[in-house]
Design a protein around this motif. Structure first.
Motif, PDB file in Angstrom:
ATOM      1  N   GLY A 171      13.227   8.434  -3.398  1.00 41.24           N
ATOM      2  CA  GLY A 171      13.280   7.215  -4.187  1.00 41.24           C
ATOM      3  C   GLY A 171      13.292   5.929  -3.393  1.00 41.24           C
ATOM      4  O   GLY A 171      13.363   4.840  -3.975  1.00 41.24           O
ATOM      5  N   VAL A 172      13.224   6.025  -2.061  1.00 38.82           N
ATOM      6  CA  VAL A 172      13.239   4.842  -1.203  1.00 38.82           C
ATOM      7  C   VAL A 172      11.886   4.721  -0.505  1.00 38.82           C
ATOM      8  O   VAL A 172      11.353   5.706   0.018  1.00 38.82           O
ATOM      9  CB  VAL A 172      14.372   4.926  -0.155  1.00 38.82           C
ATOM     10  N   LEU A 173      11.347   3.518  -0.497  1.00 38.38           N
ATOM     11  CA  LEU A 173      10.051   3.290   0.140  1.00 38.38           C
ATOM     12  C   LEU A 173      10.131   3.579   1.632  1.00 38.38           C
ATOM     13  O   LEU A 173      11.043   3.113   2.322  1.00 38.38           O
ATOM     14  CB  LEU A 173       9.622   1.837  -0.075  1.00 38.38           C
ATOM     15  N   GLU A 174       9.189   4.348   2.139  1.00 45.02           N
ATOM     16  CA  GLU A 174       9.139   4.606   3.571  1.00 45.02           C
ATOM     17  C   GLU A 174       8.682   3.353   4.310  1.00 45.02           C
ATOM     18  O   GLU A 174       7.923   2.545   3.778  1.00 45.02           O
ATOM     19  CB  GLU A 174       8.205   5.778   3.874  1.00 45.02           C
ATOM     20  N   TYR A 175       9.148   3.213   5.554  1.00 42.13           N
ATOM     21  CA  TYR A 175       8.815   2.011   6.324  1.00 42.13           C
ATOM     22  C   TYR A 175       7.316   1.896   6.582  1.00 42.13           C
ATOM     23  O   TYR A 175       6.707   0.849   6.349  1.00 42.13           O
ATOM     24  CB  TYR A 175       9.577   2.015   7.655  1.00 42.13           C
ATOM     25  N   ASN A 176       6.702   2.947   7.051  1.00 47.63           N
ATOM     26  CA  ASN A 176       5.300   2.890   7.458  1.00 47.63           C
ATOM     27  C   ASN A 176       4.387   3.139   6.260  1.00 47.63           C
ATOM     28  O   ASN A 176       4.356   4.238   5.700  1.00 47.63           O
ATOM     29  CB  ASN A 176       5.029   3.929   8.554  1.00 47.63           C
ATOM     30  N   GLN A 177       3.641   2.116   5.872  1.00 48.14           N
ATOM     31  CA  GLN A 177       2.693   2.218   4.759  1.00 48.14           C
ATOM     32  C   GLN A 177       1.254   2.009   5.245  1.00 48.14           C
ATOM     33  O   GLN A 177       0.382   1.582   4.483  1.00 48.14           O
ATOM     34  CB  GLN A 177       3.042   1.187   3.682  1.00 48.14           C
ATOM     35  N   ASP A 178       1.011   2.331   6.523  1.00 50.02           N
ATOM     36  CA  ASP A 178      -0.325   2.134   7.086  1.00 50.02           C
ATOM     37  C   ASP A 178      -1.383   2.950   6.347  1.00 50.02           C
ATOM     38  O   ASP A 178      -2.507   2.482   6.131  1.00 50.02           O
ATOM     39  CB  ASP A 178      -0.337   2.507   8.569  1.00 50.02           C
ATOM     40  N   ALA A 179      -1.051   4.185   5.973  1.00 47.42           N
ATOM     41  CA  ALA A 179      -2.026   5.028   5.276  1.00 47.42           C
ATOM     42  C   ALA A 179      -2.368   4.431   3.912  1.00 47.42           C
ATOM     43  O   ALA A 179      -3.514   4.508   3.455  1.00 47.42           O
ATOM     44  CB  ALA A 179      -1.477   6.446   5.117  1.00 47.42           C
ATOM     45  N   HIS A 180      -1.375   3.816   3.277  1.00 51.37           N
ATOM     46  CA  HIS A 180      -1.598   3.210   1.966  1.00 51.37           C
ATOM     47  C   HIS A 180      -2.587   2.055   2.062  1.00 51.37           C
ATOM     48  O   HIS A 180      -3.564   1.979   1.307  1.00 51.37           O
ATOM     49  CB  HIS A 180      -0.265   2.732   1.389  1.00 51.37           C
ATOM     50  N   ARG A 181      -2.353   1.143   2.998  1.00 56.32           N
ATOM     51  CA  ARG A 181      -3.263  -0.002   3.103  1.00 56.32           C
ATOM     52  C   ARG A 181      -4.620   0.411   3.661  1.00 56.32           C
ATOM     53  O   ARG A 181      -5.628  -0.234   3.377  1.00 56.32           O
ATOM     54  CB  ARG A 181      -2.644  -1.114   3.942  1.00 56.32           C
ATOM     55  N   GLN A 182      -4.654   1.499   4.436  1.00 58.28           N
ATOM     56  CA  GLN A 182      -5.941   1.970   4.941  1.00 58.28           C
ATOM     57  C   GLN A 182      -6.815   2.473   3.800  1.00 58.28           C
ATOM     58  O   GLN A 182      -8.036   2.288   3.809  1.00 58.28           O
ATOM     59  CB  GLN A 182      -5.744   3.076   5.975  1.00 58.28           C
ATOM     60  N   ARG A 183      -6.204   3.104   2.801  1.00 55.25           N
ATOM     61  CA  ARG A 183      -6.984   3.565   1.648  1.00 55.25           C
ATOM     62  C   ARG A 183      -7.583   2.384   0.887  1.00 55.25           C
ATOM     63  O   ARG A 183      -8.712   2.458   0.389  1.00 55.25           O
ATOM     64  CB  ARG A 183      -6.114   4.428   0.729  1.00 55.25           C
ATOM     65  N   THR A 184      -6.831   1.285   0.799  1.00 61.58           N
ATOM     66  CA  THR A 184      -7.379   0.076   0.187  1.00 61.58           C
ATOM     67  C   THR A 184      -8.535  -0.456   1.016  1.00 61.58           C
ATOM     68  O   THR A 184      -9.585  -0.840   0.483  1.00 61.58           O
ATOM     69  CB  THR A 184      -6.291  -1.007   0.053  1.00 61.58           C
ATOM     70  N   CYS A 185      -8.353  -0.466   2.333  1.00 60.97           N
ATOM     71  CA  CYS A 185      -9.412  -0.916   3.238  1.00 60.97           C
ATOM     72  C   CYS A 185     -10.660  -0.051   3.086  1.00 60.97           C
ATOM     73  O   CYS A 185     -11.786  -0.558   3.058  1.00 60.97           O
ATOM     74  CB  CYS A 185      -8.907  -0.877   4.677  1.00 60.97           C
ATOM     75  N   ASP A 186     -10.469   1.256   2.961  1.00 58.25           N
ATOM     76  CA  ASP A 186     -11.605   2.170   2.817  1.00 58.25           C
ATOM     77  C   ASP A 186     -12.376   1.878   1.534  1.00 58.25           C
ATOM     78  O   ASP A 186     -13.611   1.950   1.512  1.00 58.25           O
ATOM     79  CB  ASP A 186     -11.119   3.621   2.815  1.00 58.25           C
ATOM     80  N   TRP A 187     -11.633   1.560   0.458  1.00 57.05           N
ATOM     81  CA  TRP A 187     -12.336   1.248  -0.794  1.00 57.05           C
ATOM     82  C   TRP A 187     -13.158  -0.034  -0.639  1.00 57.05           C
ATOM     83  O   TRP A 187     -14.319  -0.091  -1.062  1.00 57.05           O
ATOM     84  CB  TRP A 187     -11.352   1.083  -1.959  1.00 57.05           C
ATOM     85  N   VAL A 188     -12.573  -1.069  -0.040  1.00 57.01           N
ATOM     86  CA  VAL A 188     -13.314  -2.317   0.171  1.00 57.01           C
ATOM     87  C   VAL A 188     -14.558  -2.052   1.014  1.00 57.01           C
ATOM     88  O   VAL A 188     -15.644  -2.556   0.721  1.00 57.01           O
ATOM     89  CB  VAL A 188     -12.416  -3.379   0.832  1.00 57.01           C
ATOM     90  N   GLU A 200      -9.011  -3.672  -8.720  1.00 56.41           N
ATOM     91  CA  GLU A 200      -7.664  -3.126  -8.856  1.00 56.41           C
ATOM     92  C   GLU A 200      -7.653  -1.695  -8.313  1.00 56.41           C
ATOM     93  O   GLU A 200      -7.887  -0.738  -9.040  1.00 56.41           O
ATOM     94  CB  GLU A 200      -7.227  -3.133 -10.327  1.00 56.41           C
ATOM     95  N   PHE A 201      -7.383  -1.575  -7.020  1.00 59.48           N
ATOM     96  CA  PHE A 201      -7.235  -0.259  -6.408  1.00 59.48           C
ATOM     97  C   PHE A 201      -5.735   0.020  -6.300  1.00 59.48           C
ATOM     98  O   PHE A 201      -5.106  -0.206  -5.274  1.00 59.48           O
ATOM     99  CB  PHE A 201      -7.902  -0.229  -5.023  1.00 59.48           C
ATOM    100  N   TRP A 202      -5.168   0.500  -7.402  1.00 66.27           N
ATOM    101  CA  TRP A 202      -3.719   0.721  -7.481  1.00 66.27           C
ATOM    102  C   TRP A 202      -3.417   2.133  -7.009  1.00 66.27           C
ATOM    103  O   TRP A 202      -3.624   3.101  -7.728  1.00 66.27           O
ATOM    104  CB  TRP A 202      -3.230   0.495  -8.904  1.00 66.27           C
ATOM    105  N   ASP A 203      -2.924   2.229  -5.798  1.00 67.03           N
ATOM    106  CA  ASP A 203      -2.618   3.502  -5.178  1.00 67.03           C
ATOM    107  C   ASP A 203      -1.106   3.605  -4.993  1.00 67.03           C
ATOM    108  O   ASP A 203      -0.418   2.585  -4.862  1.00 67.03           O
ATOM    109  CB  ASP A 203      -3.331   3.578  -3.818  1.00 67.03           C
ATOM    110  N   GLU A 204      -0.580   4.807  -4.977  1.00 67.89           N
ATOM    111  CA  GLU A 204       0.863   4.991  -4.847  1.00 67.89           C
ATOM    112  C   GLU A 204       1.313   4.815  -3.401  1.00 67.89           C
ATOM    113  O   GLU A 204       0.713   5.372  -2.481  1.00 67.89           O
ATOM    114  CB  GLU A 204       1.271   6.378  -5.341  1.00 67.89           C
ATOM    115  N   CYS A 205       2.382   4.051  -3.216  1.00 62.28           N
ATOM    116  CA  CYS A 205       3.002   3.938  -1.898  1.00 62.28           C
ATOM    117  C   CYS A 205       3.768   5.226  -1.581  1.00 62.28           C
ATOM    118  O   CYS A 205       3.988   6.064  -2.453  1.00 62.28           O
ATOM    119  CB  CYS A 205       3.959   2.744  -1.862  1.00 62.28           C
TER     120      CYS A 205
END
Length: 517
Positions: free
Chosen positions: A296-313, A286-291
């Motif tokens: 209050g609106v999610l930004e379109y580009n979440q590449d940095a978010h998923r990259q942090r998950t990739c880095d943990w894996v 459970e690598f729960w990181d903030e988007c």
């Protein structure tokens, strides 16, 4: 996102093909993607041959971010998610610990009764709640790790439930909470740092950032968890005790998988070491990181978010998957705001972690934290089936939340989608997604098997000679027959409010003929 669709075609020219001399097949890799440290490993995990590997001397070469790297002494499975076709049921919610008080039967007894139904639905694994004695009812403040009497039931009831799951070829997955541990005795200064039971640690096992607990260990290798003493995983005696406990949970109790809680609290290197030692069939964290949000609106580009998950894996050595919080965040924003253009990244791929590393992505739309009675980050309730239409058709290892599976509003449709995924043989390995449309009111995709063997990443070229599906989300009309997807003939086999799934008629007819024989 027409520009993204055009970029997809340009991205295809960034692929390189090489020859895999071991298998004799062409291997396609992306030149612009992070690759797994275990990319060349395709050795399947045999549950009957999972003896402990002999660890060599600790080395710092494999993980420069920490001096405590555990070298992988032999190839691990090609995916930490079983055979790539696993279907996980989260077998509890936030209130499951109160089952005994409310209905005079434990949660383990309830699950035990449901095992045949779980197997019939097609689930191959059940993620179970934290099994140990805990300060909190839900089990996330553990004390004595060897004491398996909890608010979910007794140790005997747990063992019986685990054994029955294995009788039905279901992999029981334990919720492993080892970022922190609550002590049951105080020191002379009144600080809770003296542990009891078989693992009777003292203050040396607690990181030094926890002065309220008198921690005498090293600095934490991750984020601090304030409510409880944080375990110092740099201590060799701590890691030795935890590996022995996990081995006992596997060999004696019968668990065959680990779900690691709050993995941001300690380096992924240690998770990798525990997994290497115990060789579970499934392993995910459970690598729960903030988007990223703006006003209050999610930004379109979440590449940095998923990259942090990739880095943990990657930090685990690639032997542990991770929950795809990126996909959850983007998907629930897209369906809630009717902004389906969010479901494609700038290279024409799915924008979540499953679009980057599907063999290491565990997809979900809700769990005990985000939904249930906590509602920390809930998926829109009127769009639940749209959410499952997405994760049960796309690459990654999908997880269905217990509350959704048993709810009459959704259970039948979820069952149909599970059947389609199994019938088509969709997998987290060698998968392909070709996004047909991604506009404000429509998302449509063709999903199936990759034409080439992918070691990592995700293909966008679907093999039309093998079973595949088309799906759509949104309010706009769309049909794969009208769009002539793959030049195939399609049959709609499941649909609902704002979602639909089509299967290749030829393969459906072949299966019907096979069954008739």
């Amino acid at each position: 996102m027409e520009a993204a669709l055009a970029a997809r075609d340009r991205a295809r020219r960034g692929l390189t093909t090489s020859s895999d001399t071991a298998s004799g097949v062409a291997v396609v890799q992306r030149t612009d993607e992070a690759t797994s440290t275990l990319a060349k490993s395709r050795q399947p995990l045999n549950e009957n041959n999972t003896t402990k590997a002999k660890l060599s001397k600790l080395s710092t070469d494999m993980a420069p971010q920490t001096p405590f790297a555990s070298p992988l002494s032999r190839p691990l499975p090609s995916t930490p998610c079983g055979n790539g076709r696993e279907l996980i049921l989260q077998g509890f919610n936030w209130e499951s610990c109160n089952e005994k008080a409310n209905n005079d039967r434990s949660w383990y007894q309830l699950l035990n009764e449901k095992v045949p139904e779980i197997a019939a639905a097609g689930f191959t694994s059940v993620w179970m709640p934290p099994p140990t004695k805990s300060v909190s009812k839900q089990g996330y403040l553990p004390t004595d790790l060897y004491n398996l009497n909890s608010f979910y039931g007794s140790e005997d009831e747990l063992r019986s439930c685990v054994a029955r799951m294995r009788e039905y070829n279901i992999t029981p997955v334990a919720d492993i909470v080892i970022n922190h541990r609550c002590a049951e005795a105080q020191d002379d200064a009144g600080r809770w740092n003296k542990y009891t039971g078989k693992i009777d640690w003292d203050a040396r096992a607690i990181t030094c950032e926890n002065p309220q607990f008198g921690g005498q260990g090293s600095q934490s290798t991750g984020e601090d968890y304030l409510p409880a003493p944080n375990i110092d995983h740099t201590q060799q005696f701590v890691r030795k005790d935890l590996k022995e406990w996990l081995s006992w949970m596997r060999d004696d109790v019968g668990f065959r998988g680990w779900r690691f809680d709050f993995v941001k609290g300690y380096s992924g290197v240690f998770t990798g070491e525990y997994v290497e030692e115990t060789r579970p069939f499934l392993s995910f964290g459970e690598f729960w990181d903030e988007c990223s949000y703006r006003d209050g609106v999610l930004e379109y580009n979440q590449d940095a978010h998923r990259q942090r998950t990739c880095d943990w894996v990657d930090s685990t050595g690639g032997n542990t998957a991770a929950f795809d919080f990126t996909t959850k965040g983007i998907l629930q924003e897209a369906v809630a705001r009717t902004e389906y253009w969010r479901l494609i990244d700038t290279k024409g791929r799915p924008p979540g972690f499953c679009g980057m590393w599907p063999s290491r992505a565990v997809t979900f739309i809700e769990n005990h934290d985000t939904g249930s009675t906590l509602q920390h980050w809930p998926f829109p309730r009127d769009k639940i089936l749209q959410g499952y239409c997405y994760i049960l058709t796309h690459p990654g290892t999908p997880t269905v939340f217990y509350d959704h599976w048993v709810d009459p509003k959704w259970s039948e449709a979820i069952g149909v989608m599970l059947d389609i995924r199994k019938r088509t043989g969709l997998s987290s390995n060698a998968a392909a997604v070709h996004i047909e449309r991604a506009t404000a009111g429509l998302y449509a995709a063709h999903i199936g098997h990759a034409q080439e063997m992918y070691t990592e990443g995700l293909s966008m070229d679907v093999d039309v000679k093998r079973p595949s599906i088309c799906m759509k989300l949104g309010v706009e009309d769309w049909s794969p027959n009208a769009a002539k997807v793959g030049n195939l003939s399609w049959k709609c086999t499941a649909s609902g409010d704002g979602w639909a799934i089509w299967e290749d008629k030829n393969h459906l007819e072949d299966e019907e003929i096979s069954k008739a024989r």
